[in-house]
Design a protein around this motif. Structure first.
Motif, PDB file in Angstrom:
ATOM      1  N   PHE A  81      59.109  23.356  20.230  1.00  0.00           N
ATOM      2  CA  PHE A  81      59.548  22.353  20.859  1.00  0.00           C
ATOM      3  C   PHE A  81      61.169  22.473  20.987  1.00  0.00           C
ATOM      4  O   PHE A  81      61.880  22.212  21.861  1.00  0.00           O
ATOM      5  N   LEU A  82      61.646  22.745  19.595  1.00  0.00           N
ATOM      6  CA  LEU A  82      63.095  23.039  19.422  1.00  0.00           C
ATOM      7  C   LEU A  82      63.542  23.898  20.334  1.00  0.00           C
ATOM      8  O   LEU A  82      64.631  24.063  20.776  1.00  0.00           O
ATOM      9  N   THR A  83      62.744  25.057  20.118  1.00  0.00           N
ATOM     10  CA  THR A  83      63.221  26.386  21.008  1.00  0.00           C
ATOM     11  C   THR A  83      63.436  25.844  22.584  1.00  0.00           C
ATOM     12  O   THR A  83      64.258  26.398  23.262  1.00  0.00           O
ATOM     13  N   GLU A  84      62.179  25.498  22.914  1.00  0.00           N
ATOM     14  CA  GLU A  84      62.265  25.338  24.574  1.00  0.00           C
ATOM     15  C   GLU A  84      63.277  24.071  24.950  1.00  0.00           C
ATOM     16  O   GLU A  84      63.884  24.076  26.142  1.00  0.00           O
ATOM     17  N   THR A  85      63.644  23.476  24.070  1.00  0.00           N
ATOM     18  CA  THR A  85      64.746  22.331  24.180  1.00  0.00           C
ATOM     19  C   THR A  85      65.930  22.480  23.871  1.00  0.00           C
ATOM     20  O   THR A  85      66.951  21.985  23.902  1.00  0.00           O
ATOM     21  N   LYS A  86      66.196  23.830  23.450  1.00  0.00           N
ATOM     22  CA  LYS A  86      67.404  24.149  23.006  1.00  0.00           C
ATOM     23  C   LYS A  86      68.095  23.417  21.793  1.00  0.00           C
ATOM     24  O   LYS A  86      69.174  23.146  21.663  1.00  0.00           O
ATOM     25  N   GLY A  87      67.047  22.749  21.132  1.00  0.00           N
ATOM     26  CA  GLY A  87      67.493  21.995  19.566  1.00  0.00           C
ATOM     27  C   GLY A  87      68.118  20.434  20.349  1.00  0.00           C
ATOM     28  O   GLY A  87      68.512  19.819  19.417  1.00  0.00           O
ATOM     29  N   THR A  88      67.972  20.175  21.553  1.00  0.00           N
ATOM     30  CA  THR A  88      68.285  18.957  22.005  1.00  0.00           C
ATOM     31  C   THR A  88      67.430  17.881  21.948  1.00  0.00           C
ATOM     32  O   THR A  88      67.504  16.711  22.321  1.00  0.00           O
ATOM     33  N   GLY A  89      66.049  18.242  21.819  1.00  0.00           N
ATOM     34  CA  GLY A  89      64.945  17.143  21.955  1.00  0.00           C
ATOM     35  C   GLY A  89      64.601  16.522  20.661  1.00  0.00           C
ATOM     36  O   GLY A  89      64.751  17.023  19.592  1.00  0.00           O
ATOM     37  N   LEU A  90      64.201  15.235  20.833  1.00  0.00           N
ATOM     38  CA  LEU A  90      63.808  14.529  19.752  1.00  0.00           C
ATOM     39  C   LEU A  90      62.258  14.282  19.851  1.00  0.00           C
ATOM     40  O   LEU A  90      61.814  13.969  20.712  1.00  0.00           O
ATOM     41  N   LEU A  91      61.291  14.438  18.826  1.00  0.00           N
ATOM     42  CA  LEU A  91      59.910  14.476  18.895  1.00  0.00           C
ATOM     43  C   LEU A  91      59.580  13.593  17.611  1.00  0.00           C
ATOM     44  O   LEU A  91      60.081  13.785  16.626  1.00  0.00           O
ATOM     45  N   ASN A  92      58.907  12.385  18.042  1.00  0.00           N
ATOM     46  CA  ASN A  92      58.249  11.529  16.985  1.00  0.00           C
ATOM     47  C   ASN A  92      56.806  11.418  17.480  1.00  0.00           C
ATOM     48  O   ASN A  92      56.483  10.999  18.209  1.00  0.00           O
ATOM     49  N   THR A  93      56.214  11.349  16.083  1.00  0.00           N
ATOM     50  CA  THR A  93      54.730  11.377  16.406  1.00  0.00           C
ATOM     51  C   THR A  93      54.143  10.041  15.435  1.00  0.00           C
ATOM     52  O   THR A  93      54.826   9.714  14.331  1.00  0.00           O
ATOM     53  N   LEU A  94      53.057   9.547  15.634  1.00  0.00           N
ATOM     54  CA  LEU A  94      52.344   8.576  14.871  1.00  0.00           C
ATOM     55  C   LEU A  94      50.868   8.625  15.392  1.00  0.00           C
ATOM     56  O   LEU A  94      50.511   8.775  16.487  1.00  0.00           O
ATOM     57  N   PHE A  95      50.185   8.362  14.266  1.00  0.00           N
ATOM     58  CA  PHE A  95      48.642   8.291  14.380  1.00  0.00           C
ATOM     59  C   PHE A  95      48.387   7.224  15.162  1.00  0.00           C
ATOM     60  O   PHE A  95      48.707   6.091  14.971  1.00  0.00           O
ATOM     61  N   LEU A  96      47.237   7.487  16.330  1.00  0.00           N
ATOM     62  CA  LEU A  96      47.140   6.426  17.348  1.00  0.00           C
ATOM     63  C   LEU A  96      45.736   5.918  16.879  1.00  0.00           C
ATOM     64  O   LEU A  96      45.382   4.685  16.758  1.00  0.00           O
ATOM     65  N   ARG A  97      44.721   6.764  17.175  1.00  0.00           N
ATOM     66  CA  ARG A  97      43.207   6.403  16.820  1.00  0.00           C
ATOM     67  C   ARG A  97      42.539   7.700  16.399  1.00  0.00           C
ATOM     68  O   ARG A  97      42.964   8.776  16.709  1.00  0.00           O
ATOM     69  N   TRP A  98      41.061   7.410  16.267  1.00  0.00           N
ATOM     70  CA  TRP A  98      40.154   8.727  16.283  1.00  0.00           C
ATOM     71  C   TRP A  98      39.579   8.602  17.778  1.00  0.00           C
ATOM     72  O   TRP A  98      39.337   7.771  18.348  1.00  0.00           O
ATOM     73  N   GLY A  99      39.768  10.124  18.101  1.00  0.00           N
ATOM     74  CA  GLY A  99      39.214  10.005  19.405  1.00  0.00           C
ATOM     75  C   GLY A  99      38.049  11.132  19.582  1.00  0.00           C
ATOM     76  O   GLY A  99      38.074  11.929  18.793  1.00  0.00           O
ATOM     77  N   LYS A 100      37.563  11.541  20.762  1.00  0.00           N
ATOM     78  CA  LYS A 100      36.431  12.519  21.028  1.00  0.00           C
ATOM     79  C   LYS A 100      37.401  13.932  20.884  1.00  0.00           C
ATOM     80  O   LYS A 100      38.291  14.075  21.171  1.00  0.00           O
ATOM     81  N   TRP A 101      36.442  14.930  20.173  1.00  0.00           N
ATOM     82  CA  TRP A 101      36.712  16.238  19.964  1.00  0.00           C
ATOM     83  C   TRP A 101      37.193  16.788  21.264  1.00  0.00           C
ATOM     84  O   TRP A 101      36.457  16.634  22.207  1.00  0.00           O
ATOM     85  N   GLN A 102      38.543  17.272  21.362  1.00  0.00           N
ATOM     86  CA  GLN A 102      39.184  17.711  22.746  1.00  0.00           C
ATOM     87  C   GLN A 102      38.659  19.416  22.957  1.00  0.00           C
ATOM     88  O   GLN A 102      39.166  19.676  24.066  1.00  0.00           O
ATOM     89  N   GLY A 103      37.662  20.000  22.424  1.00  0.00           N
ATOM     90  CA  GLY A 103      37.269  21.326  22.559  1.00  0.00           C
ATOM     91  C   GLY A 103      38.428  22.240  22.183  1.00  0.00           C
ATOM     92  O   GLY A 103      39.396  21.994  21.626  1.00  0.00           O
ATOM     93  N   GLU A 104      38.308  23.647  22.371  1.00  0.00           N
ATOM     94  CA  GLU A 104      38.870  24.849  21.883  1.00  0.00           C
ATOM     95  C   GLU A 104      40.368  24.709  22.282  1.00  0.00           C
ATOM     96  O   GLU A 104      40.799  23.946  23.270  1.00  0.00           O
ATOM     97  N   MET A 105      41.359  24.888  21.659  1.00  0.00           N
ATOM     98  CA  MET A 105      42.725  24.904  21.881  1.00  0.00           C
ATOM     99  C   MET A 105      43.400  26.369  21.771  1.00  0.00           C
ATOM    100  O   MET A 105      43.287  26.929  20.774  1.00  0.00           O
ATOM    101  N   GLN A 106      44.384  26.672  22.620  1.00  0.00           N
ATOM    102  CA  GLN A 106      45.001  27.904  22.666  1.00  0.00           C
ATOM    103  C   GLN A 106      45.879  28.057  21.358  1.00  0.00           C
ATOM    104  O   GLN A 106      46.762  26.921  21.002  1.00  0.00           O
TER     105      GLN A 106
END
Length: 605
Positions: A456-481
């Motif tokens: 994320f920091l590479t793609e936004t050249k260090g200008t992006g802000l990312l904040n995360t927060l646990f929301l809920r338990w959800g269905k398994w979303q399958g394989e991920m790259q």
């Protein structure tokens, strides 16, 4: 009695100025002499807190305003340390909610506020940093109201007072156009709005232990609030532990908080926050109650961990060269000690006696624990973080889903949306304030966020802000790259040479400098293709007798990428480990010998 006491917690998102505000409150309450030199962010006492500028452990202090004693609890703003916040809120009657005048309410603001409203605490909202050039105080106030409504605040809670402040300058006021040069309006508001602690002096004693501290002189200190009754030195009390059994003990020492010091006192009454010394084996969540009429309080409930990592004994060729504590027993003892004061962490045994599964709220929380351990001279290996999964009543596999709030300049909307899409993120909201920056909200599985920060920091050249927060338990979303690149792996031991590094530069990005000692199976760089490549990084140039002395000077080496502990943890793949020692952070393959790796890969599949 507790009428002249106020117990409050300061809650906010990371970096909105909680610890700075506490500094100013301590200064203005006359706690420090005018000529006394005071460090900035005096409450951040751990080295790591001072270096990173974040609060990790909740701490308490107190100030006096007139005849009223105000007990203040400074809480962490990062949701990885949510366990600290939940404990602290059991000790207070109200909160100061700090919101940045430009950024407005962010995910952690939402998180800490929802916890406070659940416990029916009285809020005062402080709009901080109103001197910022991009401050938009009135809009932010409306956003705060929206947040309260969104969190189902009751009528009483939504009638909160609002103050505008510059915590760094120690100034607060009721209206933006008022003049003020001190925090007096804030102190007055706290005394006026915050309820005095309720509690019955004549009822049997009840103290809930919400924090632990350690003193070199008296050992373990249990910090908690007296809900009912009174306590004095020499009293016989019962301690109710997690097993529900009552153990009788005698109170030998009692402390109250005065400013930054713990002051010995003889007795204390309902409503006060105190520290008890000399009670063996007492834990967070235990109740100290009357020996004759025991009445235990309900234990503190903490949100479940969402991320786990395997900690194991360091078994690399360099094991034991830099650290002092290297055995599985020493690592286990250290993790058990961590459990005493950190309620949001779990430790489980695995099939192997040499490794332990450690679960927590997020990568940052576990990285901080690993960093503390390496500073205490421990050596260990850690594996890639995994999400904790569970099955619901119908037997469906569930995984944690997080809310990611991303703030970026508008030219990066495309790359961010694409990167989130690859990681199974779904956009739920997008707001453009017209300042050239856009705020987007995504729902994304926790798995998708592992290792995302670097990208994320590479793609936004260090200008992006990312904040995360646990929301809920959800269905398994399958394989991920996973990571789209492979590793460059050393195929023999020795010291890396400039000549070999020069010839490997076109293969990808390197992590080691010339003269760095390497071993077989150690990761020395990132391959630009998606396969691992075994390389000889210790190769030297063959000498001939037909060579000018200046022929070696023309090697131009690209600067290497120095990975921090968090970046290394995010970078590694499933079959790789981070080797952590007091002096170094190295990455390596789980199976060091190149000829055994394909076999173990097949077996794993």
């Amino acid at each position: 009695m507790g009428n002249n006491i106020r117990n409050i917690a300061i809650v906010a998102h990371v970096d909105h100025g909680k610890t700075t505000l506490v500094d100013s409150m301590l200064r203005q309450s006359g706690l420090f002499r005018s000529n006394e030199k005071v460090v900035e962010r005096v409450m951040d006492s751990m080295d790591l807190e001072r270096e990173r500028g974040i609060t990790i452990m909740a701490k308490n202090t107190s100030v006096h305003f007139g005849d009223t004693k105000i007990n203040i609890l400074d809480t962490p703003g990062h949701s990885d340390f949510g366990g600290e916040v939940e404990r602290v809120l059991t000790m207070v009657d109200g909160i100061l909610l700090l919101v940045d005048a430009s950024e407005g309410p962010l995910p952690q603001t939402r998180y800490v506020l929802s916890k406070a409203l659940e416990q029916k605490l009285k809020p005062i909202v402080v709009i901080n940093k109103i001197d910022r050039q991009d401050a938009r105080a009135e809009e932010v106030v409306n956003e705060v109201y929206d947040l309260f409504i969104d969190l189902d605040a009751d009528d009483d809670q939504i009638e909160f007072p609002i103050l505008y402040a510059i915590a760094r300058d120690g100034m607060a006021k009721h209206e933006l156009d008022h003049e003020s040069d001190s925090l007096k309006p804030l102190f007055e508001e706290i005394v006026r709005t915050m309820p005095a602690p309720s509690g019955d002096l004549n009822a049997p004693l009840q103290i809930l232990v919400a924090n632990l501290d350690y003193s070199e002189y008296v050992g373990r200190l249990a910090i908690g609030r007296i809900f009912n009754g009174t306590i004095a030195v020499g009293d016989q009390v019962s301690v109710c532990g997690i097993d529900g059994l009552l153990r009788k003990t005698k109170i030998t020492q009692l402390y109250a908080f005065e400013g930054l010091k713990q002051v010995p006192i003889e007795r204390a009454e309902a409503g006060e926050i105190i520290a008890l010394a000399g009670i063996e084996g007492i834990n967070i969540g235990d109740t100290v109650t009357s020996a004759t009429e025991p009445r235990p309080l309900p234990r503190i409930r903490i949100d479940e961990p969402t991320i786990s990592m395997i900690f194991s004994v360091n078994n690399s060729p360099f094991a034991g060269k830099e650290g002092k504590y290297v055995t599985s027993r020493q690592i286990r003892d250290r993790l058990d000690r961590e459990l005493l004061g950190n309620v949001a962490i779990r430790v489980e045994d695995t099939d192997s006696p040499e490794s332990f599964k450690v679960s927590g709220r997020g990568e940052l929380q576990l990285a901080i624990l690993i960093e503390q351990m390496r500073r205490e001279d421990y050596e260990l290996n850690v594996a890639r973080p995994q999400v904790v999964t569970r099955k619901n009543d119908e037997g469906e596999l569930q995984e944690p889903i997080e809310l990611a709030v991303i703030d970026v300049p508008d030219q990066f909307i495309g790359v961010v949306t694409e990167a989130m899409g690859r990681r199974k993120g779904q956009m739920t909201k997008m707001v453009n304030h017209g300042h050239g920056r856009v705020r987007m909200e995504f729902e994304i599985p926790s798995r998708g966020l592992i290792g995302f920060r670097n990208e994320f920091l590479t793609e936004t050249k260090g200008t992006g802000l990312l904040n995360t927060l646990f929301l809920r338990w959800g269905k398994w979303q399958g394989e991920m790259q996973g990571r789209g690149t492979g590793s460059l792996v050393a195929d023999r031991a020795g010291a890396a040479t400039g000549y070999a590094i020069y010839n490997l530069q076109e293969r990808g990005e390197l992590f080691v400098k010339p003269q760095t000692e390497v071993y077989e199976g150690m990761i020395v760089g990132e391959n630009s293709r998606d396969v691992d490549l075994d390389v000889n990084i210790v190769r030297e140039k063959k000498l001939t007798n037909m060579r000018a002395s200046s022929a070696d000077e023309a090697l131009r080496l690209v600067p290497v990428r120095d990975l921090t502990l968090e970046q290394a943890i995010e970078y590694i793949a499933e079959d790789e480990l981070v080797e952590v020692t007091p002096k170094s952070i190295r990455m390596r393959k789980k199976v060091l010998a190149a000829n055994f790796r394909p076999k173990s890969k097949k077996a794993a599949e």
